[in-house]
Design an enzyme around this catalytic site. Structure first.
Site, PDB file in Angstrom:
ATOM      1  N   CYS A  36      -4.123  -0.871  -5.814  1.00 17.57           N
ATOM      2  CA  CYS A  36      -4.921  -0.683  -4.617  1.00 17.57           C
ATOM      3  C   CYS A  36      -6.080   0.241  -4.982  1.00 17.57           C
ATOM      4  O   CYS A  36      -6.539   0.260  -6.109  1.00 17.57           O
ATOM      5  CB  CYS A  36      -4.085  -0.147  -3.462  1.00 17.57           C
ATOM      6  SG  CYS A  36      -3.284   1.419  -3.818  1.00 17.57           S
ATOM      7  N   MET A  37      -6.533   1.052  -4.031  1.00 17.01           N
ATOM      8  CA  MET A  37      -7.693   1.902  -4.296  1.00 17.01           C
ATOM      9  C   MET A  37      -7.413   2.952  -5.365  1.00 17.01           C
ATOM     10  O   MET A  37      -8.275   3.277  -6.169  1.00 17.01           O
ATOM     11  CB  MET A  37      -8.121   2.604  -3.004  1.00 17.01           C
ATOM     12  CG  MET A  37      -8.777   1.687  -1.996  1.00 17.01           C
ATOM     13  SD  MET A  37     -10.405   1.152  -2.523  1.00 17.01           S
ATOM     14  CE  MET A  37     -11.291   2.711  -2.476  1.00 17.01           C
TER      15      MET A  37
END
Length: 512
Positions: A36-37
């Site tokens: 993810c981020m």
């Protein structure tokens, strides 16, 4: 960038991946890889093979989190570069013996997954649909902000229309991407989900009249696209069970698009449009009439929501507001939780002058915290200590109340994308009173959050017993990287079963 610099960067990413792989049990222990981020997310066959403490000692690792996947926090940018290198190392595959050895652990993991609550599974699915869109939201949001600045200054008039097109193109078609991801997440054919959701943004719907109301392109937005794709998946699965194989390739996609598409035009777009308008109107009403109280509440509760994974329910709301109004007024308020966390960490640093390991962790994690990446401070400092986590929430509450108060006074602050917070949110800020006022209000909220988090933690974050326990010479000095956690002298993130379950981040599409 020169070829040598590119090679050096690639070598560094490969080195990080190579250092991580044996510490998670080797290639044979990894069943899935995603990111993810900020986090590398791994599916594991046997959790007991992971060497948590050695992982935390790696310079590139900011922390680890155990949820439905094993998550290694590497930070924004880094994780996107390390993940491909990690996948390359896995390409050799596993042996049959390794597969057999992992069967028991896989069954155990499946059993654990079945014990997850339906609500949490729903939130994870929502996150899986929207989190992949965040990089595009951020990129387009920054370009939109730059374009607005150039337009206001009267600079580059020949370029600004092109920048506006680049910034707005994704948002004009975001419904298609939502439909694609929804079908993929629910086990349908992704392109059919995208095809049905495309009806929502097709200009030709302006010629359709439903219940005496003429539809408008984009009516219902991402919520309509989400509903259309869900319906498409159910229709497709129904067809797969009943349509003969010889006709499946022709009949199933046709019926899927036809049935779900007509239902979208003659029902979902109208209903979703009303819901979207209600969300936007309610958010505006809250800020206008109760902004300070709402900001105080949301800013104070956001860290616990993240710990429980409940913040994922806000992702469609953020996206709807961005699609509707060009920005989400909720994110700058929620970002104040990270400010409270930073203030609390500085207070912990001063209150424990003899504990070199905790102070070292704070100094290394503070820059990331200022930029909105809060996991290292949360899992490495405040949450293990206990009371500083509560006082960090107090700081977030006051920061959120500050931003909400100015919303009541007419200066509303929004973000054109979701994902960043802290100082990283400045390029994405938007508001109704001009860029200067918007930046000033957000900066004032951060300063309030820092100060309130610091004061609350410094004066009320430690009992006398906690000072006696933690303000001791750890024997490692400030050079040691491992902080002291509550109870055992070493820091570990809260894992499933040990405390509040961290949410799937995103990514955490909203960082604190």
């Amino acid at each position: 960038m020169s070829t040598d610099e590119t090679d050096d960067t690639g070598d560094k990413n490969r080195a990080v991946a190579a250092a991580i792989l044996p510490l998670v049990g080797g290639a044979g222990n990894v069943t899935s890889v995603a990111h993810c981020m900020t986090r590398l997310r791994l599916g594991l066959r046997d959790r007991s093979l992971v060497r948590d403490e050695d992982l935390r000692q790696l310079p590139s690792v900011l922390g680890v989190v155990e949820d439905d996947t094993y998550q290694i926090v590497l930070g924004p940018g880094t994780v996107a570069r390390v993940t491909p290198a990690f996948e390359t190392l896995l390409s050799a595959g596993t042996t049959p013996a390794q597969d057999l050895a992992g069967k028991g652990a896989a069954l155990k993991a499946a059993r654990k997954a079945r014990n997850s609550t339906p609500f949490k599974l729903l939130l994870r699915r929502i996150a899986n649909i929207f989190v992949p869109l965040i990089p595009a939201l951020i990129g387009c949001g920054v370009i939109a902000g730059l374009n607005g600045l150039l337009v206001n200054l009267g600079w580059l008039p020949g370029v600004t229309p092109a920048l506006a097109a680049v910034a707005s193109g994704f948002m004009a078609l975001i419904a298609v991407f939502v439909g694609y991801n929804t079908a993929q997440e629910l086990g349908g054919t992704p392109i059919l989900g995208g095809a049905v959701a495309a009806v929502v943004v097709y200009p030709g719907v302006a010629r359709v009249e439903v219940f005496g109301q003429t539809l408008s392109p984009g009516q219902g937005g991402v919520l309509g696209a989400l509903g259309a794709a869900v319906l498409a998946v159910y229709v497709e699965k129904w067809c797969r069970r009943r349509v003969p194989e010889a006709l499946d390739v022709l009949v199933t996609p046709t019926l899927t698009v036809l049935v779900a598409g007509l239902a979208t035009v003659f029902g979902l777009m109208v209903v979703a449009g009303e819901v979207s308008r209600a969300i936007g109107g309610f958010a505006d009403w809250l800020l206008t009439n109760a902004g300070a109280g709402v900001g105080f509440l949301l800013g104070g509760l956001f860290l616990p929501l993240v710990m429980l994974g409940l913040h994922q329910a806000l992702i469609p709301i953020h996206t709807t507001l961005i699609e509707q109004q060009g920005h989400t007024v909720l994110l700058p308020i929620l970002a104040m939780a990270g400010a409270g966390q930073v203030g609390a960490a500085i207070a912990v640093h001063l209150r424990l002058p003899r504990n070199g390991s905790i102070r070292r962790t704070i100094r290394s994690a503070l820059p990331a915290g200022l930029l909105g990446v809060g996991e290292p401070l949360i899992y490495g400092v405040s949450l293990p200590l206990g009371r500083p986590f509560v006082t960090a929430c107090v700081g977030g509450a006051f920061g959120g109340g500050f931003v909400g108060l100015f919303g009541m006074l007419g200066a509303k602050v929004g973000s054109t994308a979701i994902g960043p917070s802290g100082w990283a949110l400045f390029p994405l800020l938007d508001g109704n009173k001009g860029l200067g006022t918007t930046i000033a209000v957000y900066a004032g909220g951060l300063a309030t959050g820092y100060l309130a988090g610091f004061v609350a933690t410094y004066f009320w974050g430690f009992s006398r017993a906690m000072i006696e326990e933690f303000d001791v010479d750890t024997g490692a000095g400030d050079g040691d990287r491992a902080p002291v956690a509550a109870g055992d002298g070493d820091t570990a993130p809260v894992a499933a079963g040990d405390g509040p379950t961290p949410g799937a981040d995103t990514p955490d599409p909203v960082k604190v």
